[in-house]
Design an enzyme around this catalytic site. Structure first.
Site, PDB file in Angstrom:
ATOM      1  N   GLU A 123       0.820  -1.216   0.000  1.00 31.47           N
ATOM      2  CA  GLU A 123       0.000   0.000   0.000  1.00 31.47           C
ATOM      3  C   GLU A 123       0.861   1.276   0.000  1.00 31.47           C
ATOM      4  OE1 GLU A 123      -2.934  -0.395   3.127  1.00 31.47           O
ATOM      5  OE2 GLU A 123      -4.006  -1.947   2.000  1.00 31.47           O
TER       6      GLU A 123
ATOM      7  N   GLU B 192      -5.196  -7.992  -1.251  1.00 31.10           N
ATOM      8  CA  GLU B 192      -6.065  -7.962  -0.068  1.00 31.10           C
ATOM      9  C   GLU B 192      -7.471  -7.640  -0.528  1.00 31.10           C
ATOM     10  OE1 GLU B 192      -4.842  -5.228   2.956  1.00 31.10           O
ATOM     11  OE2 GLU B 192      -2.734  -5.852   2.911  1.00 31.10           O
TER      12      GLU B 192
END
Length: 659
Positions: free
Chosen positions: A271, A391
């Site tokens: 991320e 994810e």
């Protein structure tokens, strides 16, 4: 001795310009050509990729406790699970690019997993096995699971965030659930010396977990995780120090894991995010710089890393087009066939956390996921670049899985699994311990897992709701519910294993299911508050859908005083369940956090406690409530009932009244 020197030297002299350093070294193809209960036959082919050798010794470790027996074309010995095969007189010499073959008989007990790594005269070999394209490899990783909140904990130990230490039994059970790959997020910050050296003990522990997983034929994705916000985010203002530290980490990781075969993939970092930047263009450029440096370091480390699949994220691992396009351009520019793109998806935010009225997985929420996966497919996969959804889940799960109502939750996972499969996106479920119990090895919500698993191969029928409410103070009437057939056909309605009678207990008209008043009356029995019966709709394929037949009356709230740190309204829920909360001042403006919407965030601003019959307004709710101004709270329940309640705050004191 000269042979060892020759091969090792050919690896050592690789320069920065040698993008494919694997040309120096060796390659092994290991094949089980026959297997029976307790025994097997294996064939081994060793290709010399470096200078010619005269006299060779091939070594490996057994990952599953096997034992080697009689051999041909080699002398095989074994000590403490380490096998050594040495040449016979006639095959001692292996010219450059030549291959020597031998075989042996072996025994096995609980598993017969292929060795994970080989070394020729002390030099790690490129692991052989089936040749797959990046797209084929990524498809073989479907479905995947995240070992979340464990090795990625920011504390000193993998148990710092409440999960137990990883065991081989956990990985056995994860595989038994049908997962083909495991993403192992790792946060390294607490295990770095000031000069950037990774703590040897922690690195060994991560390697142990990776080795266990690979020994179970699981694909693995290993990364740098929460370092992203702990220190890498400072790159706009501390460019050189962040880049140097990142480079040193990946230099160490590439070296430590080069022995492992192609089922191990590296993900550059998690991320990507930056603080103090000049704007998105700079952030996109910095992410690209880190991705490029990661790619260069791993490729130059040679061995298996020369062709290992590498996973590159978009900025924020976002599926927005403005972040996808730069990564497409970068991957195409690197001209490397062994690259994978990754994004994350937690759905439409109001639904994912249950705020701003986002209580249902409605057309808006579904369209968000459709658009996201369409962009990913059209931008990457249609251009030959595979994608891993590293994810996915719901953000409300970070607190607990009850933030989103059960049926709405199931519809989300059913659709996301289906549409990702349709778009050829490999999915990796985010699980920080809230889904699969890591001690009991059971799913905390088996119904949720059933829908997730079913979505890997087919579609399941669902419905507009999974709740059928009947007010206790009113006669029971027929109830009609819209079915979401999702390409299936309705096959029957059951109460346990007892089939209800079509025409008498229910009717079907297209996608409209109507439960008759007579059936609901019978099923409701004495009409005690709460769930009186559970019905199951079965379809031609997929997972059945449950309907909870519920008796309720409008909830009753009581007057109370409290503080901003602890304010709990006595609530007689009377069989109903809380869905949403509106908060407004008398002038109609919005009160509480998220002051752009009247509807507050479930479990963050407010939460029901059905056991103790309380409704809590949390401290965070009061941070945005003005002193001395009355706030009207409107509690919305799943039955459709609405109840107004009034509060006022003076300093830390709070008063709540029903009128």
């Amino acid at each position: 001795m000269a042979a060892v020197t020759t091969v090792a030297a050919s690896l050592t002299v690789a320069t920065a310009n040698q993008a494919v350093a694997a040309e120096a070294g060796c390659k092994v193809t290991y094949t089980v050509s026959g297997q029976w209960e307790g025994g097997f036959k294996a064939d081994v082919a060793v290709t010399n990729l470096g200078a010619a050798v005269d006299g060779w010794k091939l070594s490996w470790e057994w990952p599953s406790g096997q034992q080697a027996g009689n051999a041909w074309n080699a002398k095989v010995t074994e000590t403490d699970g380490v096998v050594t095969a040495t040449n016979t007189g006639h095959n001692a010499k292996i010219a450059s690019q030549a291959t020597v073959k031998f075989g042996f008989m072996g025994t096995w007990d609980h598993a017969n997993t292929a060795p994970l790594a080989f070394s020729l005269n002390g030099v790690t070999c490129v692991h052989g096995g089936p040749s797959r394209t990046a797209m084929e490899h990524t498809a073989a990783m479907q479905p995947g699971w995240n070992l979340g909140n464990t090795l990625d904990a920011t504390g000193p130990d993998e148990t710092s965030w409440g999960n137990p230490r990883v065991t081989e039994a956990l990985l056995d059970n994860v595989k038994a659930q049908g997962f083909k790959s495991v993403r192992i997020p790792v946060t390294w910050s607490a295990h770095l010396a000031p000069d950037g050296t990774i703590e040897a003990e922690y690195l060994a522990r991560v390697k142990e977990v990776v080795r266990w997983a690979l020994a179970r034929d699981l694909y693995i994705m290993l990364n740098i995780h929460h370092d992203s916000w702990l220190w890498m985010s400072k790159m706009p203002t501390e460019h050189d120090s962040v880049l140097n530290r990142f480079n040193k980490m990946w230099t160490q990781l590439a070296g430590a894991f080069t022995e492992f075969g192609p089922k191990l993939t590296f993900e550059s970092w998690n991320e990507p995010q930056f603080a103090g930047s000049t704007g998105k263009p700079q952030e996109i450029a910095l992410n690209a710089e880190l991705n490029a440096s990661f790619h260069d370091i791993v490729r130059r480390s040679g061995g298996n890393n020369a062709t290992r699949l590498l996973v590159l994220p978009t900025l924020h691992t976002s599926s927005e087009q403005q972040y996808i396009d730069p990564l497409v351009e970068q991957i195409r520019g690197l001209n490397d066939p062994n690259l994978i793109a990754t994004v994350h998806s937690y759905g439409y935010w109001p639904f994912s956390v249950n705020v701003a009225g986002g209580m249902r997985y409605d057309a808006t929420a579904q369209q968000f996921d459709t658009d996201s996966f369409d962009r990913v497919h059209n931008s990457f996969i249609a251009r030959g670049i595979p994608v891993i959804l590293g994810e996915y889940g719901l953000l409300g799960f970070d607190r607990h899985t009850g933030t989103v109502e059960q049926g709405e939750k199931l519809k989300f996972f059913e659709y996301v699994g289906h549409y990702a499969r349709a778009k050829k996106i490999t999915t990796m479920l985010w699980d920080n311990g809230q889904h699969f119990d890591r001690t009991m090895f059971q799913w905390k919500d088996p119904e949720l897992y059933a829908h997730i698993k079913s979505s890997w191969t087919t579609r399941s029928g669902t419905a507009y709701t999974d709740q059928v409410f009947n007010a206790k103070q009113s006669p029971i009437s027929a109830k009609t519910i819209k079915l979401n057939l999702n390409g299936t056909s309705f096959s029957g309605l059951y109460n346990g294993n007892i089939a209800l009678t079509r025409g008498r207990d229910y009717t079907i008209d297209g996608d409209q299911l109507t439960l008759t008043a007579a059936a609901l009356t019978r099923l409701s029995g004495s009409r005690t508050y709460g769930v009186n019966a559970v019905l199951t709709a079965r379809f031609s394929q997929g997972v059945p859908w449950r309907f909870y037949v519920i008796t309720y009356d409008t909830p009753v709230l009581s007057n109370v005083t409290g503080t901003t740190d602890k304010f709990e309204i006595p609530t007689n829920f009377r069989g109903d369940q809380l869905a949403m909360l509106e908060a407004k001042y008398d002038d109609g403006t919005f009160a509480g956090p998220h002051d752009w919407t009247a509807f507050k965030e479930f479990d963050k601003a407010f939460a029901p406690n059905y056991t103790d019959r309380l409704t809590a307004l949390k401290a965070e709710f009061f941070t945005n409530v003005k002193d001395g101004q009355r706030v009207t709270l409107t509690f919305h329940y799943w039955s459709g009932a609405k109840v107004d309640y009034y509060i006022s705050k003076s300093g830390s004191a709070v008063t709540g009244t029903t009128a």
